[in-house]
Design a protein around this motif. Structure first.
Motif, PDB file in Angstrom:
ATOM      1  N   UNK A 147       0.846  -1.204   0.000  1.00 50.55           N
ATOM      2  CA  UNK A 147       0.000   0.000   0.000  1.00 50.55           C
ATOM      3  C   UNK A 147       0.877   1.248   0.000  1.00 50.55           C
ATOM      4  N   UNK A 148       2.054   1.137   0.621  1.00 51.77           N
ATOM      5  CA  UNK A 148       2.982   2.269   0.608  1.00 51.77           C
ATOM      6  C   UNK A 148       3.656   2.423  -0.758  1.00 51.77           C
ATOM      7  N   UNK A 150       2.042   1.931  -3.450  1.00 54.83           N
ATOM      8  CA  UNK A 150       0.975   2.715  -4.093  1.00 54.83           C
ATOM      9  C   UNK A 150       1.157   4.205  -3.788  1.00 54.83           C
ATOM     10  N   UNK A 151       1.403   4.519  -2.504  1.00 51.69           N
ATOM     11  CA  UNK A 151       1.557   5.924  -2.121  1.00 51.69           C
ATOM     12  C   UNK A 151       2.747   6.572  -2.822  1.00 51.69           C
ATOM     13  N   UNK A 154       1.909   7.111  -6.484  1.00 46.31           N
ATOM     14  CA  UNK A 154       0.911   8.165  -6.691  1.00 46.31           C
ATOM     15  C   UNK A 154       1.420   9.546  -6.303  1.00 46.31           C
ATOM     16  N   UNK A 155       2.256   9.618  -5.253  1.00 41.65           N
ATOM     17  CA  UNK A 155       2.584  10.940  -4.692  1.00 41.65           C
ATOM     18  C   UNK A 155       4.080  11.174  -4.497  1.00 41.65           C
ATOM     19  N   UNK A 157       5.652  10.301  -2.134  1.00 45.00           N
ATOM     20  CA  UNK A 157       5.847  10.570  -0.703  1.00 45.00           C
ATOM     21  C   UNK A 157       5.251   9.440   0.121  1.00 45.00           C
ATOM     22  N   UNK A 158       5.631   9.440   1.392  1.00 46.90           N
ATOM     23  CA  UNK A 158       5.103   8.472   2.358  1.00 46.90           C
ATOM     24  C   UNK A 158       4.758   9.194   3.652  1.00 46.90           C
TER      25      UNK A 158
ATOM     26  N   UNK B  36      -4.156  -9.750  -3.738  1.00 44.18           N
ATOM     27  CA  UNK B  36      -4.145 -10.237  -2.359  1.00 44.18           C
ATOM     28  C   UNK B  36      -5.342 -11.145  -2.068  1.00 44.18           C
ATOM     29  N   UNK B  84       3.514  -7.133   2.701  1.00 45.28           N
ATOM     30  CA  UNK B  84       2.165  -6.766   3.159  1.00 45.28           C
ATOM     31  C   UNK B  84       1.242  -7.985   3.065  1.00 45.28           C
ATOM     32  N   UNK B 110       2.465  -1.300   7.877  1.00 51.34           N
ATOM     33  CA  UNK B 110       1.547  -1.926   6.915  1.00 51.34           C
ATOM     34  C   UNK B 110       0.150  -2.041   7.513  1.00 51.34           C
ATOM     35  N   UNK B 113      -1.676   1.412   7.450  1.00 51.78           N
ATOM     36  CA  UNK B 113      -2.112   1.859   6.128  1.00 51.78           C
ATOM     37  C   UNK B 113      -3.256   0.975   5.595  1.00 51.78           C
ATOM     38  N   UNK B 114      -3.439  -0.198   6.221  1.00 53.50           N
ATOM     39  CA  UNK B 114      -4.580  -1.061   5.869  1.00 53.50           C
ATOM     40  C   UNK B 114      -5.770  -0.849   6.805  1.00 53.50           C
ATOM     41  N   UNK B 176      -3.611   6.504   3.078  1.00 55.90           N
ATOM     42  CA  UNK B 176      -2.916   7.788   3.016  1.00 55.90           C
ATOM     43  C   UNK B 176      -2.846   8.465   1.649  1.00 55.90           C
ATOM     44  N   UNK B 177      -3.125   7.741   0.577  1.00 51.83           N
ATOM     45  CA  UNK B 177      -2.852   8.316  -0.748  1.00 51.83           C
ATOM     46  C   UNK B 177      -3.492   9.686  -0.957  1.00 51.83           C
ATOM     47  N   UNK B 180      -1.918  12.444   1.121  1.00 52.11           N
ATOM     48  CA  UNK B 180      -0.601  12.848   0.609  1.00 52.11           C
ATOM     49  C   UNK B 180      -0.750  13.721  -0.633  1.00 52.11           C
ATOM     50  N   UNK B 181      -1.698  13.360  -1.485  1.00 55.51           N
ATOM     51  CA  UNK B 181      -1.857  14.103  -2.742  1.00 55.51           C
ATOM     52  C   UNK B 181      -2.428  15.500  -2.533  1.00 55.51           C
ATOM     53  N   UNK B 187       4.784  18.976  -2.567  1.00 57.10           N
ATOM     54  CA  UNK B 187       5.583  17.859  -3.101  1.00 57.10           C
ATOM     55  C   UNK B 187       6.460  18.372  -4.242  1.00 57.10           C
TER      56      UNK B 187
END
Lengths: 465, 201
Positions: A147-148, A150-151, A154-155, A157-158, B36, B84, B110, B113-114, B176-177, B180-181, B187
């Motif tokens: 999932x990180x 993915x982050x 996408x960005x 960043x974490x 998964x 993960x 992990x 974030x889940x 988090x996506x 973060x965006x 950024x």
């Protein structure tokens, strides 16, 4: 105020502080491989997102790659499906991919440095716990989950919590036959497999400064085995000379070196904790149990359960039961069935040279299956140029193509049944090498070579005079 | 925004032992997959099944704990590989929270974030929770992230969790996506400011 490299690099890459209090950390370099990335690409697609900085992600294949025949399609349909997934994902999303047709393919933590992608002062993330390897260059590098990934895609960043820094100073000179693998196994044995939780490890001292880059990588690689997600070494001339001329090294190299010198920890920078160890006291180390902290010097005896702390006793009992070894017995003389030289810890050219010195002119003991798996195609070519492949073959080793191989056995290289393996890899967890009842003894590549020749754990210092 | 997570209630399953690594949670051979889905059946596979498929003695095979959603563990749970697949396999088996003495960092990251709370308590508290669950496997357990406590029967036990991870769960920003965006301009500013010599050109 005097700062550590860790603080400088972390601060430089901090984008923002999130409402949760986590830091949003910019990831300068992102590395991916076939096992932990496909689900991340799937998540991106489900959310209609693309890669923000595709030029900052690099891909290769290592975990599932067969090392005997790399002909496509792979015999294993699941491995072939994963291979196709990373080929498709990188092509569609515009990510540079070092696949099997590339001269640069190999274990992700071998090729990053080899290509000069890994540089001082970077933040580096990869969906692989051994990403700490890249810290050898003075980068802040750590493993992440899918999932990180993915982050990061996408960005870039974490969301991260900032660890504290523990400096581990190793002064003095290593004795002959003692390698950086022995340093890190000794550190883990002393501080425990969970001693590093919440810390980034800074490895320092004259013994560390004297190491070449490949040896430094082996130490940082196994920081995670001590619980520290990050391990690093301040960059110096050894670092810069390693990088000079590599494909992705800066063209304005001298300017880069000036920047890089400035990111090393300042004299007098304070750290949260400090541990010191005398290099001269370190012996070749061998693990006897089921985690990398279960290690003793080769001349030593395996500990008695009653002498261990209460916390360690249950794990040690399970370890002795699984390994079929006796508490209080010497580790030396323990018979082995398999010898494996490879993995992101110890598959680089210097590892193969040291092992070849031990092997040259001798034969693998009867009944021992021995294999050498170079970490990358580049290491393989270099070894062939030096005639090392022939040294190993003449001795009865199998000489393989580049990949993760028997370190984690996601490919055809596996232990069978209760086989006991002398291994230059990083984890001796139950089942790690592919057989639920298989047994792993971790040690340096030279010690694996010695064990292969003797058919049992042997002291390499008595075989290389 | 993801779902805000404040309380998790369910029955427990204790898995005793320090340093349980992610290879034990899910052996590497089951990671040959590109989704998964379906990983739940492989959770703790090699400690649950003999080579011939017959059952070993393991809490995940124990009918008394069937349907449990709160996993109780000891020290350094989830050490080793960053996969993960380990928390994914646990989640798909039915685990929605983990209580332990300590967790390996990549594993707990992990979990966060889940959206799986991984909360810690001291050794004595964990022992009392494990003992309570073993004597009354149907007893209800509640993890309260706001109050930082676990309730087991009539006893209430203090827990802790790193504040950022706890707030990410409580605020519903653990996925988090999108968070973060939101900082896209910052950024881009950081990307311009970091002194990387030639940015991989």
């Amino acid at each position: 105020m005097a700062q550590t490299l860790f603080d400088k690099v972390w601060d430089m890459h901090t984008v923002a502080t999130l409402d949760s209090g986590q830091d949003q950390l910019f990831i300068g370099l992102h590395l991916i491989h076939e096992v932990t990335s496909p689900q991340a690409f799937q998540m991106l697609r489900e959310r209609g997102l693309s890669i923000l900085y595709p030029e900052r992600t690099f891909a290769t294949v290592d975990h599932i790659v067969p090392t005997d025949s790399q002909a496509r399609p792979f015999k294993d349909a699941l491995a072939e499906e994963m291979m196709q997934a990373i080929e498709d994902n990188t092509r569609e999303m515009g990510v540079k991919f070092f696949g099997l047709d590339s001269d640069s393919q190999g274990i992700v933590h071998v090729i990053g440095p080899e290509l000069g992608l890994t540089q001082p002062g970077m933040t580096i993330a990869c969906g692989d716990s051994h990403t700490s390897t890249h810290g050898a260059f003075g980068a802040i590098a750590f493993g992440i989950g899918t999932s990180q990934i993915r982050d990061v895609l996408a960005s870039q960043t974490l969301a991260m919590s900032r660890p504290k820094v523990r400096r581990i100073t190793i002064d003095g000179a290593l004795n002959a036959g003692v390698y950086s693998k022995d340093i890190i196994l000794r550190i883990i044995a002393e501080l425990g497999v969970n001693g590093g939780i919440g810390y980034a490890y800074e490895f320092a001292g004259s013994a560390i400064e004297a190491l070449e880059m490949e040896a430094r990588m082996s130490i940082c690689n196994m920081s995670i085995e001590g619980g520290a997600r990050v391990g690093y070494i301040n960059p110096d001339d050894t670092t810069f000379e390693y990088l000079r001329g590599r494909p992705y090294a800066p063209k304005n190299f001298d300017d880069a070196v000036r920047v890089w010198r400035g990111i090393a920890s300042d004299a007098g920078a304070e750290v949260a904790d400090h541990v010191a160890l005398d290099a001269g006291s370190i012996e070749p180390m061998v693990t006897w149990g089921i985690n990398p902290g279960h290690a003793v010097g080769v001349s030593g005896e395996m500990p008695r359960v009653a002498d261990l702390s209460e916390d360690e006793q249950e794990g040690a009992r399970l370890a002795y039961q699984h390994m079929g070894l006796g508490e209080g017995d010497p580790i030396r003389g323990t018979s082995i069935d398999v010898a494996f030289i490879g993995s992101c810890t110890n598959s680089r050219i210097s590892d193969l040279r040291e092992a070849a010195k031990v092997v040259r002119g001798h034969r693998v003991a009867p009944g021992v299956r021995a294999l050498v798996v170079p970490g990358s195609k580049q290491v393989l070519r270099q070894a062939v140029d030096e005639g090392l492949d022939q040294v190993f073959r003449d001795a009865g080793f199998e000489w393989r193509d580049a990949g993760c191989s028997m370190c984690l056995a996601m490919n055809p290289d596996k232990l069978e049944g209760r086989e006991r393996c002398a291994s230059s890899s990083n984890r001796n967890f139950i089942g790690r090498q592919g057989s639920p009842t298989g047994r792993t003894l971790l040690m340096s590549p030279a010690m694996v070579a010695a064990a292969a020749l003797k058919g049992e754990v042997a002291d390499v210092r008595e075989m290389t005079s | 925004m993801s779902k805000a997570i404040q309380k998790i209630t369910g029955t427990g399953v204790p898995v005793r032992g320090n340093d349980i690594d992610t290879d034990r949670v899910i052996p590497a051979r089951f990671m040959k997959c590109i989704t998964f889905e379906g990983l739940g059946q492989y959770a703790f596979y090699d400690v649950r099944f003999e080579a011939d498929g017959s059952l070993k003695d393991h809490p995940f095979n124990d009918e008394r704990y069937a349907g449990a959603s709160i996993l109780i563990v000891n020290k350094n749970f989830g050490c080793g590989s960053s996969r993960e697949h380990a928390p994914q396999a646990l989640q798909k088996f039915g685990v929605s929270a983990v209580v332990g003495e300590s967790f390996a960092e990549i594993f707990s990251g992990n979990c966060t974030v889940m959206g799986i709370p991984a909360v810690t308590a001291d050794a004595e508290a964990i022992e009392s929770i494990m003992a309570a669950v073993e004597s009354d496997p149907r007893g209800e357990i509640t993890i309260d992230l706001d109050a930082q406590a676990v309730t087991v029967g009539r006893s209430r036990i203090a827990t802790s969790m790193p504040s950022p991870q706890r707030l990410a769960l409580l605020n519903g920003t653990w996925d988090s996506t999108s968070v973060l965006l939101e900082n896209r301009a910052l950024i881009e500013a950081t990307a311009r400011a970091i002194p990387y010599p030639n940015n991989f050109a």
